[in-house]
Motif scaffolding. Structure first.
Motif, PDB file in Angstrom:
ATOM      1  N   PRO A 111     -13.157 -30.184   3.488  1.00 11.35           N
ATOM      2  CA  PRO A 111     -12.839 -30.358   4.676  1.00 11.35           C
ATOM      3  C   PRO A 111     -13.906 -29.927   5.490  1.00 11.35           C
ATOM      4  O   PRO A 111     -14.143 -30.979   6.832  1.00 11.35           O
ATOM      5  N   PHE A 112     -15.546 -29.082   4.950  1.00 13.82           N
ATOM      6  CA  PHE A 112     -16.309 -29.574   5.799  1.00 13.82           C
ATOM      7  C   PHE A 112     -17.297 -29.374   4.450  1.00 13.82           C
ATOM      8  O   PHE A 112     -17.815 -29.360   3.225  1.00 13.82           O
ATOM      9  N   GLU A 113     -18.278 -29.795   4.949  1.00 12.39           N
ATOM     10  CA  GLU A 113     -19.986 -30.621   4.257  1.00 12.39           C
ATOM     11  C   GLU A 113     -20.984 -29.525   5.233  1.00 12.39           C
ATOM     12  O   GLU A 113     -20.835 -30.471   6.751  1.00 12.39           O
ATOM     13  N   ILE A 114     -21.597 -28.873   4.757  1.00 10.05           N
ATOM     14  CA  ILE A 114     -22.935 -28.282   5.463  1.00 10.05           C
ATOM     15  C   ILE A 114     -23.790 -29.097   6.013  1.00 10.05           C
ATOM     16  O   ILE A 114     -24.729 -30.186   4.237  1.00 10.05           O
ATOM     17  N   ILE A 115     -24.500 -28.613   6.801  1.00 13.76           N
ATOM     18  CA  ILE A 115     -25.960 -30.180   7.292  1.00 13.76           C
ATOM     19  C   ILE A 115     -26.710 -29.096   7.655  1.00 13.76           C
ATOM     20  O   ILE A 115     -27.761 -29.494   7.694  1.00 13.76           O
ATOM     21  N   GLU A 116     -26.565 -27.713   7.332  1.00 13.61           N
ATOM     22  CA  GLU A 116     -27.414 -26.635   8.033  1.00 13.61           C
ATOM     23  C   GLU A 116     -27.532 -25.027   7.105  1.00 13.61           C
ATOM     24  O   GLU A 116     -26.289 -24.248   7.644  1.00 13.61           O
ATOM     25  N   ILE A 117     -28.919 -24.599   6.627  1.00 16.07           N
ATOM     26  CA  ILE A 117     -28.431 -23.394   6.391  1.00 16.07           C
ATOM     27  C   ILE A 117     -29.666 -22.349   7.129  1.00 16.07           C
ATOM     28  O   ILE A 117     -30.629 -22.883   7.107  1.00 16.07           O
ATOM     29  N   GLY A 118     -28.694 -21.055   7.312  1.00 17.14           N
ATOM     30  CA  GLY A 118     -30.367 -20.523   8.409  1.00 17.14           C
ATOM     31  C   GLY A 118     -30.492 -19.273   7.652  1.00 17.14           C
ATOM     32  O   GLY A 118     -29.079 -19.027   6.938  1.00 17.14           O
ATOM     33  N   ALA A 119     -31.265 -18.594   7.112  1.00 17.40           N
ATOM     34  CA  ALA A 119     -30.744 -17.018   6.341  1.00 17.40           C
ATOM     35  C   ALA A 119     -32.336 -16.141   7.501  1.00 17.40           C
ATOM     36  O   ALA A 119     -33.457 -16.685   7.421  1.00 17.40           O
ATOM     37  N   VAL A 120     -32.030 -14.834   7.639  1.00 18.46           N
ATOM     38  CA  VAL A 120     -33.085 -13.852   7.382  1.00 18.46           C
ATOM     39  C   VAL A 120     -32.827 -12.782   6.578  1.00 18.46           C
ATOM     40  O   VAL A 120     -31.175 -12.642   6.364  1.00 18.46           O
ATOM     41  N   ARG A 121     -33.934 -12.752   5.907  1.00 20.75           N
ATOM     42  CA  ARG A 121     -34.170 -11.504   5.147  1.00 20.75           C
ATOM     43  C   ARG A 121     -34.363 -10.153   5.899  1.00 20.75           C
ATOM     44  O   ARG A 121     -35.279  -9.625   6.486  1.00 20.75           O
ATOM     45  N   LEU A 122     -33.655  -9.318   5.410  1.00 21.44           N
ATOM     46  CA  LEU A 122     -33.670  -7.540   6.082  1.00 21.44           C
ATOM     47  C   LEU A 122     -34.566  -6.931   4.892  1.00 21.44           C
ATOM     48  O   LEU A 122     -33.882  -6.249   4.028  1.00 21.44           O
ATOM     49  N   GLY A 123     -35.523  -6.081   5.789  1.00 20.62           N
ATOM     50  CA  GLY A 123     -35.503  -5.131   4.151  1.00 20.62           C
ATOM     51  C   GLY A 123     -35.397  -3.530   4.175  1.00 20.62           C
ATOM     52  O   GLY A 123     -34.869  -3.223   4.982  1.00 20.62           O
ATOM     53  N   GLN A 124     -35.853  -2.745   3.963  1.00 21.59           N
ATOM     54  CA  GLN A 124     -35.548  -1.054   3.811  1.00 21.59           C
ATOM     55  C   GLN A 124     -34.994  -0.944   5.040  1.00 21.59           C
ATOM     56  O   GLN A 124     -33.946  -0.193   5.392  1.00 21.59           O
ATOM     57  N   ASP A 125     -35.985  -1.187   5.838  1.00 24.31           N
ATOM     58  CA  ASP A 125     -35.826   0.254   6.836  1.00 24.31           C
ATOM     59  C   ASP A 125     -35.136  -1.284   8.123  1.00 24.31           C
ATOM     60  O   ASP A 125     -35.283  -1.226   9.415  1.00 24.31           O
ATOM     61  N   TYR A 126     -34.792  -2.245   7.584  1.00 23.76           N
ATOM     62  CA  TYR A 126     -33.881  -3.234   8.641  1.00 23.76           C
ATOM     63  C   TYR A 126     -34.118  -3.892   9.505  1.00 23.76           C
ATOM     64  O   TYR A 126     -34.202  -4.601  10.039  1.00 23.76           O
ATOM     65  N   SER A 127     -35.926  -4.435   9.360  1.00 23.67           N
ATOM     66  CA  SER A 127     -36.519  -4.776  10.162  1.00 23.67           C
ATOM     67  C   SER A 127     -36.751  -6.614   9.545  1.00 23.67           C
ATOM     68  O   SER A 127     -36.699  -6.564   8.020  1.00 23.67           O
ATOM     69  N   MET A 128     -36.427  -7.335  10.192  1.00 26.75           N
ATOM     70  CA  MET A 128     -37.074  -8.855   9.689  1.00 26.75           C
ATOM     71  C   MET A 128     -38.202  -9.108   8.371  1.00 26.75           C
ATOM     72  O   MET A 128     -39.513  -8.699   9.509  1.00 26.75           O
ATOM     73  N   THR A 129     -38.045  -9.370   7.199  1.00 26.67           N
ATOM     74  CA  THR A 129     -39.537  -9.432   6.593  1.00 26.67           C
ATOM     75  C   THR A 129     -39.601 -10.689   6.647  1.00 26.67           C
ATOM     76  O   THR A 129     -40.641 -11.886   6.376  1.00 26.67           O
ATOM     77  N   GLU A 130     -38.454 -12.123   6.325  1.00 22.65           N
ATOM     78  CA  GLU A 130     -38.459 -13.377   6.221  1.00 22.65           C
ATOM     79  C   GLU A 130     -37.923 -14.544   6.556  1.00 22.65           C
ATOM     80  O   GLU A 130     -36.638 -13.716   6.628  1.00 22.65           O
ATOM     81  N   GLU A 131     -37.568 -15.525   7.021  1.00 21.70           N
ATOM     82  CA  GLU A 131     -36.864 -16.683   6.914  1.00 21.70           C
ATOM     83  C   GLU A 131     -36.672 -17.749   6.143  1.00 21.70           C
ATOM     84  O   GLU A 131     -37.540 -18.289   5.337  1.00 21.70           O
ATOM     85  N   PHE A 132     -35.295 -17.895   6.010  1.00 17.76           N
ATOM     86  CA  PHE A 132     -35.279 -19.336   5.578  1.00 17.76           C
ATOM     87  C   PHE A 132     -34.030 -20.635   6.390  1.00 17.76           C
ATOM     88  O   PHE A 132     -33.703 -20.319   7.009  1.00 17.76           O
TER      89      PHE A 132
END
Length: 333
Positions: A26-47
């Motif tokens: 029913p749905f076709e993906i048109i965008e993927i967004g993500a962030v990575r959280l490290g051990q202390d829950y701070s954002m270290t990377e984006e995709f």
């Protein structure tokens, strides 16, 4: 070292409604967004990736209104889904823990992977953290809010929009980190969610999980609701605190043929409420999600009263049917 992947998807659908949709897609993906959280829950990377549509090539008006995306942008800047999905999975790494806002993203990612014939790399069962459910559980008395509402309530709003994949992943990550800071790992991380895209194929794959204040069971598939309710593992009620098999005080009953309720009494831990949700696979098969939760006497009385109310309504309907039948017989006689 824990590797939390907070991700969000945007997807398009048939511009002409469900009748024009492809079955099981029913749905076709048109965008993927993500962030990575490290051990202390701070954002270290984006995709981030835009994806060029191959199936639903006309933008649905509602998707365009919410995301402000258009087909020109996707055609010129989007990638092939296979490339984007494989890049995303490689970026996530094998030891990651997935987190989403709501329960749909992992399902739709796997559905798109199946459609485009990408091997499913996820473990079975697939456990993840539904940040929306966690926020509702600890902050909203079970009521699930929108992401923008949660962000505003926590004072986390920044000068970036909502309803784009990377932005929503970013905000979801901020909400998750704030809850970790306020509630702590031991409490928050005890409440896994289970992805239901791939259902247990047999009895040995059935899922049983005990949470701090309830237990959950996910069954294999059954030919019908009646067959499911005859299965011992579905019908039984076992105290998740002591493991004792309990005799029912109120046998399973249903107000709508979709949800069944039951009540048992543990001599050590008190009343246990059972709730069985019937989930349909297709026109011929169902599976069960059963939750068992310890409750107080007032809540137990409500279960008993509800069954009695359903019984009285059923009796009233039967009396009305008999009355109408008698009236028809008199008229025909």
């Amino acid at each position: 070292m824990r590797n939390y992947i907070i991700f969000d998807l945007e997807w398009n659908q048939s511009a002409h409604g469900k009748a024009d949709s492809i079955e099981d897609f029913p749905f076709e993906i048109i965008e993927i967004g993500a962030v990575r959280l490290g051990q202390d829950y701070s954002m270290t990377e984006e995709f981030h990736r835009l994806i060029r549509p191959q199936v639903y090539t006309q933008m649905h008006y509602a998707i365009s209104e919410v995301t402000h995306m258009d087909m020109t942008e996707l055609r010129f800047h989007g990638e092939d889904f296979k490339v984007a999905a494989r890049d995303f999975l490689n970026w996530c790494k094998e030891d990651c823990i997935y987190c989403t806002w709501g329960s749909m993203d992992l399902t739709e990612l796997q559905r798109n992977m199946k459609y485009f014939m990408i091997e499913n790399p996820f473990p079975k069962p697939l456990f993840y953290y539904d940040v929306q459910k966690l926020y509702a559980l600890f902050y909203k008395n079970g009521i699930k809010p929108s992401l923008d509402s949660a962000v505003e309530e926590l004072g986390l709003l920044e000068d970036r929009p909502f309803h784009r994949a990377l932005d929503d992943a970013y905000y979801t990550g901020k909400v998750f980190r704030r809850m970790m800071e306020e509630l702590g790992e031991e409490l928050l991380l005890a409440y896994w969610s289970i992805d239901y895209y791939r259902i247990p194929d047999n009895k040995s794959e059935e899922i049983r999980v005990v949470f701090p204040d309830y237990s959950k069971y996910v069954s294999r598939m059954f030919p019908s609701k009646e067959d499911a309710m005859k299965e011992r593992s579905v019908a039984e009620m076992k105290c998740y605190k002591c493991g004792r098999m309990l005799r029912k005080k109120v046998r399973w009953f249903t107000p709508n043929q979709k949800i069944y309720y039951g009540l048992a009494l543990c001599p050590e831990h008190g009343y246990l409420k059972g709730k069985v949700r019937m989930k349909r696979i297709d026109d011929s098969q169902v599976y069960v999600v059963k939750t068992l939760k310890l409750i107080d006497e007032d809540s137990a009385r409500k279960v008993m009263d509800r069954k009695e109310d359903i019984r009285k309504k059923r009796m009233q309907r039967n009396r009305e049917k008999r009355r109408r039948l008698k009236d028809l017989q008199k008229k025909s006689g």
